[in-house]
Design a protein around this motif. Sequence first.
Motif, PDB file in Angstrom:
ATOM      1  N   ILE A   1      -3.337   2.270   7.124  1.00  0.00           N
ATOM      2  CA  ILE A   1      -3.438   0.823   7.308  1.00  0.00           C
ATOM      3  C   ILE A   1      -4.665   0.504   8.160  1.00  0.00           C
ATOM      4  CG2 ILE A   1      -2.344  -1.190   8.393  1.00  0.00           C
ATOM      5  CD1 ILE A   1      -0.936  -0.498   5.846  1.00  0.00           C
TER       6      ILE A   1
ATOM      7  N   GLN B   1      -8.307  -6.446   5.697  1.00  0.00           N
ATOM      8  CA  GLN B   1      -8.504  -7.007   4.357  1.00  0.00           C
ATOM      9  C   GLN B   1      -7.424  -8.033   4.033  1.00  0.00           C
ATOM     10  OE1 GLN B   1      -8.595  -3.685   1.661  1.00  0.00           O
ATOM     11  NE2 GLN B   1     -10.346  -2.757   2.698  1.00  0.00           N
ATOM     12  N   GLU B   2      -6.195  -7.729   4.370  1.00  0.00           N
ATOM     13  CA  GLU B   2      -5.086  -8.640   4.077  1.00  0.00           C
ATOM     14  C   GLU B   2      -5.147  -9.908   4.923  1.00  0.00           C
ATOM     15  OE1 GLU B   2      -2.508  -8.365   1.860  1.00  0.00           O
ATOM     16  OE2 GLU B   2      -3.169  -6.438   1.069  1.00  0.00           O
TER      17      GLU B   2
ATOM     18  N   TYR C   1      -6.803  -1.868   5.632  1.00  0.00           N
ATOM     19  CA  TYR C   1      -5.863  -2.678   4.858  1.00  0.00           C
ATOM     20  C   TYR C   1      -5.414  -3.909   5.637  1.00  0.00           C
ATOM     21  CZ  TYR C   1      -5.273   1.327   1.663  1.00  0.00           C
ATOM     22  OH  TYR C   1      -5.460   2.349   0.773  1.00  0.00           O
TER      23      TYR C   1
ATOM     24  N   HIS D   1       0.822  -1.212   0.000  1.00  0.00           N
ATOM     25  CA  HIS D   1       0.000   0.000   0.000  1.00  0.00           C
ATOM     26  C   HIS D   1       0.857   1.263   0.000  1.00  0.00           C
ATOM     27  CE1 HIS D   1      -3.682  -2.254   0.402  1.00  0.00           C
ATOM     28  NE2 HIS D   1      -3.069  -2.996   1.303  1.00  0.00           N
TER      29      HIS D   1
END
Length: 88
Positions: free
Chosen positions: A77, A85-86, A82, A26
Motif C-alpha cells: 500500500i 493514488q486512491e 496505492y 489491491h
Amino acid sequence: MLNLYHMNHRIQNLSLKVLRRICKSHDIVIADGDLKIILHIIKNNPYPVLNDEYEPILLFEITRETSDQVCNTFKPILEKDYLIQEME
C-alpha cells in the motif's frame, strides 16, 4: 502536482471504511483490528505516507504495534503508492 497540504488533510480524514476498500481493491487482506491500528498510526504520522524517505519509520511503527506479518501485508500500500493514488 502533489499538494501536500491537501493530501495531509485527506489522510487526517481517512476512515476505516475507505482504508479497508483501498486494501480490498489491491487484494490486501488485513483484519479490522489491525487496520484500525494502522489507520491510527497513519493519522498520527501522515508525513511518512507522503515522503518515501520516511516510509521505513512508518513501517517500523506498524510492525511495533501489530506484527511483521501485518506490516509485510500492508507494505505494498505504501511502496506502490496505492494510498496516495486512491486519495488523489
